[in-house]
Design an enzyme around this catalytic site. Structure first.
Site, PDB file in Angstrom:
ATOM      1  N   SER A  62     -67.640 138.570 -25.956  1.00  0.00           N
ATOM      2  CA  SER A  62     -66.343 138.537 -25.203  1.00  0.00           C
ATOM      3  C   SER A  62     -65.645 139.767 -24.767  1.00  0.00           C
ATOM      4  CB  SER A  62     -65.627 137.350 -25.427  1.00  0.00           C
ATOM      5  OG  SER A  62     -66.116 136.049 -25.650  1.00  0.00           O
TER       6      SER A  62
HETATM    7  N1  SAH Z   1     -67.559 134.644 -29.008  1.00  0.00           N
HETATM    8  C1  SAH Z   1     -68.785 135.092 -28.771  1.00  0.00           C
HETATM    9  C2  SAH Z   1     -69.114 134.482 -27.487  1.00  0.00           C
HETATM   10  C3  SAH Z   1     -70.642 134.634 -27.112  1.00  0.00           C
HETATM   11  S1  SAH Z   1     -71.086 134.023 -25.466  1.00  0.00           S
HETATM   12  C4  SAH Z   1     -68.821 136.566 -28.774  1.00  0.00           C
HETATM   13  O1  SAH Z   1     -67.676 137.331 -28.530  1.00  0.00           O
HETATM   14  O2  SAH Z   1     -69.832 137.169 -29.353  1.00  0.00           O
HETATM   15  C5  SAH Z   1     -71.133 132.291 -25.801  1.00  0.00           C
HETATM   16  C6  SAH Z   1     -72.072 131.669 -26.882  1.00  0.00           C
HETATM   17  O3  SAH Z   1     -72.012 130.300 -27.047  1.00  0.00           O
HETATM   18  C7  SAH Z   1     -73.611 131.991 -26.927  1.00  0.00           C
HETATM   19  O4  SAH Z   1     -73.870 132.655 -28.087  1.00  0.00           O
HETATM   20  C8  SAH Z   1     -74.189 130.741 -26.775  1.00  0.00           C
HETATM   21  O5  SAH Z   1     -75.493 130.923 -27.336  1.00  0.00           O
HETATM   22  C9  SAH Z   1     -73.236 129.731 -27.312  1.00  0.00           C
HETATM   23  N2  SAH Z   1     -73.276 128.345 -26.925  1.00  0.00           N
HETATM   24  C10 SAH Z   1     -73.833 127.980 -25.633  1.00  0.00           C
HETATM   25  N3  SAH Z   1     -73.838 126.692 -25.457  1.00  0.00           N
HETATM   26  C11 SAH Z   1     -73.610 126.196 -26.980  1.00  0.00           C
HETATM   27  C12 SAH Z   1     -73.473 124.931 -27.395  1.00  0.00           C
HETATM   28  N4  SAH Z   1     -73.823 123.924 -26.655  1.00  0.00           N
HETATM   29  N5  SAH Z   1     -73.368 125.161 -28.881  1.00  0.00           N
HETATM   30  C13 SAH Z   1     -73.209 125.997 -29.467  1.00  0.00           C
HETATM   31  N6  SAH Z   1     -73.310 127.417 -29.017  1.00  0.00           N
HETATM   32  C14 SAH Z   1     -73.399 127.298 -27.667  1.00  0.00           C
END
Ligand code: SAH
Length: 212
Positions: A62
Site C-alpha cells: 500500500s
Molecule cells: N498491507 C499490505 C497490503 C497488501 S495488498 C501491504 O502493504 O503490503 C492486500 C493483501 O490482502 C494481499 O496480500 C492479498 O493476498 C490479501 N487478501 C486478499 N483477500 C484476502 C482474504 N480473503 N483473506 C486474507 N488476505 C486476503
C-alpha cells in the site's frame, strides 16, 4: 551516523507529516522502518516514494500515506493494545502496526506472501506479531476480541464476521466497494455499529472464500 535507508525513511515520514499525518508514534514508526526490505530488488529505487508498488501474485504494497493514515485513525480512536490486520501482503503495514500497538494478529490468504512477510518481521526483531494463513473474511476467532481491526484489501460488502470480533468500543477501518471504494470507519458500542465515511480509496480486492 544514519545509514541511507534511515535517511530515506525519515524523509518519507517528513513528507507524510506535510501531507497531514500528525500522530508522532505513527511518524516514528515510518521513520524507523526500512521499507526497501519489503520490496523486490528491481523496484528498490522507488522504495521510499509515496506510492503503492507491485509485490507479486497480483498484489501491491500500500501507499505509505494510506498505511500511516489508517494506523493513525486507529490511534485517534484510542486503540493501543490488540489489533487484527487482514491482508498481510508484504508485511510493511504489519511492521508499522507492530511498532504502534502492543500486539498484532495478521491474516493472509496467499501462503508465499505470508512466509516472506514473517521472515522480514523477524529480520526487524518484531516479535509481537502473530500470523495466520487463512481467509480474512473469517477474521481470527480464537484471538478475538480486538480493540482495532484494519483491512488492507477492499471488501465488496461490509464484512460482518469481522465486526463481530471487535471488542466493545473497538474500531474497524476498512475499504468497502468494488469499482468505487470508500474507506470506512466502524465503531462498536455494545450491539450498535456506527459507520463513518473517511475517504475514497483504491485497494486490491478482498478475495472471497478460499486460500492459496
Ligand atoms: N498491507 C499490505 C497490503 C497488501 S495488498 C501491504 O502493504 O503490503 C492486500 C493483501 O490482502 C494481499 O496480500 C492479498 O493476498 C490479501 N487478501 C486478499 N483477500 C484476502 C482474504 N480473503 N483473506 C486474507 N488476505 C486476503
Amino acid at each position: 551516523m544514519l545509514t541511507n535507508y534511515n535517511r530515506s525513511a525519515l524523509a518519507l515520514a517528513e513528507l507524510l507529516k506535510r501531507e497531514g499525518v500528525e500522530d508522532s508514534t505513527v511518524l516514528e514508526a515510518i521513520a524507523s522502518t526500512p521499507r526497501h526490505i519489503f520490496i523486490d530488488d528491481v523496484l528498490q529505487h522507488k522504495a521510499y516514494q509515496n506510492t503503492a508498488l507491485p509485490i507479486g501474485q497480483g498484489q501491491t504494497i500500500s501507499q505509505p500515506y494510506i498505511v500511516a493514515r489508517m494506523t493513525e485513525l486507529l490511534r485517534l480512536a484510542g486503540v493501543r493494545d490488540k489489533v487484527l490486520e487482514i491482508g498481510t501482503g508484504s508485511g510493511y503495514q504489519t511492521a508499522i502496526l507492530a511498532k504502534t500497538f502492543t500486539k498484532v494478529c495478521s491474516v493472509e490468504r496467499i501462503k508465499a506472501l505470508q512466509w516472506q512477510a514473517k521472515r522480514r518481521l523477524h529480520k526487524l526483531d518484531l516479535y509481537n506479531v502473530t500470523m495466520k494463513h487463512g481467509d480474512g473474511w473469517q477474521g481470527w476467532q480464537s484471538q478475538a476480541p480486538f480493540e482495532g481491526i484494519i483491512v488492507t484489501a477492499a471488501a465488496a460488502t461490509m464484512p460482518q464476521g469481522l465486526l463481530a470480533q471487535l471488542a466493545d468500543g473497538g474500531v474497524m477501518i476498512a475499504p468497502i466497494g468494488e469499482q468505487d471504494q470508500q474507506l470506512m470507519m466502524v465503531v462498536r458500542n455494545g450491539d450498535t455499529f456506527t459507520e463513518h465515511k473517511v475517504a475514497p480509496v483504491r485497494f486490491v480486492p478482498l478475495v472471497p472464500g478460499d486460500i492459496e
